[in-house]
Design an enzyme around this catalytic site. Structure first.
Site, PDB file in Angstrom:
ATOM      1  N   MET A   1      -6.001  19.972  -0.940  1.00 34.92           N
ATOM      2  CA  MET A   1      -5.303  20.097   0.348  1.00 34.92           C
ATOM      3  C   MET A   1      -4.474  18.832   0.533  1.00 34.92           C
ATOM      4  O   MET A   1      -4.766  17.987   1.383  1.00 34.92           O
ATOM      5  CB  MET A   1      -6.332  20.262   1.474  1.00 34.92           C
ATOM      6  CG  MET A   1      -6.941  21.655   1.510  1.00 34.92           C
ATOM      7  SD  MET A   1      -8.441  21.743   2.479  1.00 34.92           S
ATOM      8  CE  MET A   1      -9.597  21.148   1.258  1.00 34.92           C
TER       9      MET A   1
ATOM     10  N   HIS B   1     -17.527  23.482  -5.277  1.00 34.90           N
ATOM     11  CA  HIS B   1     -16.221  23.406  -4.603  1.00 34.90           C
ATOM     12  C   HIS B   1     -15.952  21.975  -4.135  1.00 34.90           C
ATOM     13  O   HIS B   1     -16.741  21.373  -3.411  1.00 34.90           O
ATOM     14  CB  HIS B   1     -16.226  24.366  -3.415  1.00 34.90           C
ATOM     15  CG  HIS B   1     -14.900  24.572  -2.769  1.00 34.90           C
ATOM     16  ND1 HIS B   1     -13.918  25.375  -3.314  1.00 34.90           N
ATOM     17  CD2 HIS B   1     -14.376  24.079  -1.622  1.00 34.90           C
ATOM     18  CE1 HIS B   1     -12.861  25.388  -2.527  1.00 34.90           C
ATOM     19  NE2 HIS B   1     -13.099  24.590  -1.487  1.00 34.90           N
TER      20      HIS B   1
ATOM     21  N   MET C   1      -7.637  31.280   2.730  1.00 34.73           N
ATOM     22  CA  MET C   1      -8.277  30.402   3.712  1.00 34.73           C
ATOM     23  C   MET C   1      -8.668  31.228   4.930  1.00 34.73           C
ATOM     24  O   MET C   1      -7.815  31.865   5.561  1.00 34.73           O
ATOM     25  CB  MET C   1      -7.331  29.274   4.148  1.00 34.73           C
ATOM     26  CG  MET C   1      -7.134  28.170   3.131  1.00 34.73           C
ATOM     27  SD  MET C   1      -8.650  27.446   2.455  1.00 34.73           S
ATOM     28  CE  MET C   1      -9.433  26.766   3.939  1.00 34.73           C
TER      29      MET C   1
ATOM     30  N   SER D   1     -19.498  24.066  -0.958  1.00 35.09           N
ATOM     31  CA  SER D   1     -18.492  23.033  -0.715  1.00 35.09           C
ATOM     32  C   SER D   1     -19.171  21.684  -0.500  1.00 35.09           C
ATOM     33  O   SER D   1     -19.903  21.488   0.477  1.00 35.09           O
ATOM     34  CB  SER D   1     -17.653  23.394   0.507  1.00 35.09           C
ATOM     35  OG  SER D   1     -16.820  22.296   0.816  1.00 35.09           O
TER      36      SER D   1
ATOM     37  N   ASP E   1     -13.319  19.612  -2.189  1.00 34.40           N
ATOM     38  CA  ASP E   1     -12.200  19.610  -1.247  1.00 34.40           C
ATOM     39  C   ASP E   1     -11.531  18.242  -1.197  1.00 34.40           C
ATOM     40  O   ASP E   1     -12.084  17.306  -0.629  1.00 34.40           O
ATOM     41  CB  ASP E   1     -12.709  19.935   0.165  1.00 34.40           C
ATOM     42  CG  ASP E   1     -13.069  21.396   0.341  1.00 34.40           C
ATOM     43  OD1 ASP E   1     -12.218  22.256   0.042  1.00 34.40           O
ATOM     44  OD2 ASP E   1     -14.196  21.675   0.787  1.00 34.40           O
TER      45      ASP E   1
ATOM     46  N   HIS F   1     -10.167  22.157  -4.873  1.00 34.12           N
ATOM     47  CA  HIS F   1      -9.249  22.668  -3.841  1.00 34.12           C
ATOM     48  C   HIS F   1      -8.440  21.488  -3.320  1.00 34.12           C
ATOM     49  O   HIS F   1      -8.960  20.632  -2.610  1.00 34.12           O
ATOM     50  CB  HIS F   1     -10.105  23.301  -2.732  1.00 34.12           C
ATOM     51  CG  HIS F   1      -9.328  23.846  -1.582  1.00 34.12           C
ATOM     52  ND1 HIS F   1      -9.922  24.260  -0.405  1.00 34.12           N
ATOM     53  CD2 HIS F   1      -7.993  24.077  -1.417  1.00 34.12           C
ATOM     54  CE1 HIS F   1      -9.002  24.699   0.436  1.00 34.12           C
ATOM     55  NE2 HIS F   1      -7.824  24.588  -0.149  1.00 34.12           N
TER      56      HIS F   1
ATOM     57  N   MET G   1      -8.574  16.033   0.403  1.00 30.76           N
ATOM     58  CA  MET G   1      -7.659  16.059   1.562  1.00 30.76           C
ATOM     59  C   MET G   1      -6.948  14.723   1.687  1.00 30.76           C
ATOM     60  O   MET G   1      -7.563  13.682   1.470  1.00 30.76           O
ATOM     61  CB  MET G   1      -8.449  16.290   2.846  1.00 30.76           C
ATOM     62  CG  MET G   1      -9.292  17.540   2.857  1.00 30.76           C
ATOM     63  SD  MET G   1     -10.173  17.650   4.423  1.00 30.76           S
ATOM     64  CE  MET G   1     -11.201  19.082   4.113  1.00 30.76           C
TER      65      MET G   1
ATOM     66  N   ASP H   1     -12.590  30.970   1.726  1.00 27.60           N
ATOM     67  CA  ASP H   1     -13.095  29.630   2.057  1.00 27.60           C
ATOM     68  C   ASP H   1     -12.985  29.378   3.556  1.00 27.60           C
ATOM     69  O   ASP H   1     -11.885  29.387   4.111  1.00 27.60           O
ATOM     70  CB  ASP H   1     -12.241  28.602   1.274  1.00 27.60           C
ATOM     71  CG  ASP H   1     -12.694  27.168   1.477  1.00 27.60           C
ATOM     72  OD1 ASP H   1     -13.733  26.944   2.108  1.00 27.60           O
ATOM     73  OD2 ASP H   1     -11.979  26.274   0.967  1.00 27.60           O
TER      74      ASP H   1
HETATM   75  C1  DX5 Z   1     -11.938  23.478   4.765  1.00 30.98           C
HETATM   76  C2  DX5 Z   1     -12.451  23.396   3.361  1.00 30.98           C
HETATM   77  C3  DX5 Z   1     -13.684  24.168   3.136  1.00 30.98           C
HETATM   78  C4  DX5 Z   1     -14.873  23.707   3.941  1.00 30.98           C
HETATM   79  C5  DX5 Z   1     -15.703  24.922   4.227  1.00 30.98           C
HETATM   80  O1  DX5 Z   1     -10.675  22.944   4.828  1.00 30.98           O
HETATM   81  O2  DX5 Z   1     -11.478  23.852   2.432  1.00 30.98           O
HETATM   82  O3  DX5 Z   1     -14.016  24.245   1.751  1.00 30.98           O
HETATM   83  O4  DX5 Z   1     -15.649  22.741   3.304  1.00 30.98           O
HETATM   84  O5  DX5 Z   1     -16.729  24.564   5.067  1.00 30.98           O
HETATM   85  P1  DX5 Z   1     -17.570  25.616   5.909  1.00 30.98           P
HETATM   86  O6  DX5 Z   1     -18.246  26.522   4.940  1.00 30.98           O
HETATM   87  O7  DX5 Z   1     -18.517  24.742   6.658  1.00 30.98           O
HETATM   88  O8  DX5 Z   1     -16.617  26.363   6.801  1.00 30.98           O
HETATM   89 ZN    ZN Z   2     -12.070  24.291   0.344  1.00 28.55          ZN
END
Ligand code: DX5
Ligand code: ZN
Length: 216
Positions: free
Chosen positions: A67, A32, A136, A9, A34, A65, A36, A172
């Site tokens: 969010m 990956h 998740m 990630s 993310d 991903h 947000m 994840d």
């Molecule tokens: C959280 C993200 C994850 C995050 C995971 O909302 O979707 O992808 O980066 O990070 P770690 O591996 O540090 O839990």
């Molecule tokens: Zn993620």
């Protein structure tokens, strides 16, 4: 045993030297990303601009991903990066069938992510539209959180639900070499790991060690 794919990630990378950080995980299988929005999750990360820079600095297929609320709004722009997967949250749309069909029509694999409280069985009516289920294992929004143990049971349920369908099961949040074997045994085929990989002294060696942990 399923073929395991590891998806570091980018959220946990040092953005001051993103190019070098991405080279440090070049032996992974996916990257990956993310995104947000500060609405669906209580945090902001980055959008397509940074994802595009990451795509230019890495040969790994992107695993996006989303969010964000109203994910419909971003699908076309994200698809223009030619990702392997675009994953939306079940909780963010009342038109899941439509959005998954749109993702596929733009050439990406269609993923659905489930928050820790969202039942796996709710995906049953839509399985033919799905290429990836993302379980998740933390509440989405932040890296570095503790793994929620009940996620293991959800992975098992997802594995049972998909049966012989070619649907990837991704997990994840809070993943490290310590829980890797249990996740794969339960049925996970893609593991997302941020902090554990990017904080390792040698991320490539850490990724290889995760793979070995599953084989032994
Ligand atoms: C959280 C993200 C994850 C995050 C995971 O909302 O979707 O992808 O980066 O990070 P770690 O591996 O540090 O839990
Ligand atoms: Zn993620």
């Amino acid at each position: 045993m399923n073929d395991l794919r590891i998806s570091p990630s980018v959220l946990a990378a040092d953005f001051a030297c993103l190019g070098d950080q991405l080279q440090s995980v070049a032996n992974a299988d996916l990257l990956h990303i993310d995104m947000m929005d500060g609405h669906f999750v209580p945090n902001l990360s980055f959008g397509p601009l940074i994802a595009e820079a990451a795509a230019r600095s890495s040969d790994l297929p992107l695993d996006v991903h989303l969010m964000v609320d109203n994910p419909e709004q971003y699908i076309e722009e994200v698809a223009s990066l030619h990702p392997a997967f675009i994953t939306v949250h079940y909780e963010t749309t009342v038109h899941l069938h439509r959005i998954l069909s749109l993702i596929r029509s733009l050439g990406a694999g269609a993923g659905v992510s489930l928050n820790p409280h969202t039942p796996v069985g709710w995906l049953h009516p839509i399985l033919d539209q799905v290429d990836l289920i993302l379980i998740m294992s933390v509440n989405p929004g932040f890296g570095g959180q503790e793994f929620i143990p009940a996620s293991i049971d959800k992975i098992r349920q997802a594995r049972e639900l998909v049966g012989q369908r070619p649907i990837a099961i991704e997990v994840d949040g809070g993943i490290s070499i310590d829980n890797t074997p249990a996740l794969v045994t339960a049925g996970a085929s893609i593991l997302v790991a941020g902090s554990s990989i990017f904080r390792a002294k040698e991320p490539q060696a850490y990724i290889e060690a995760m793979r070995r942990a599953v084989r032994s």
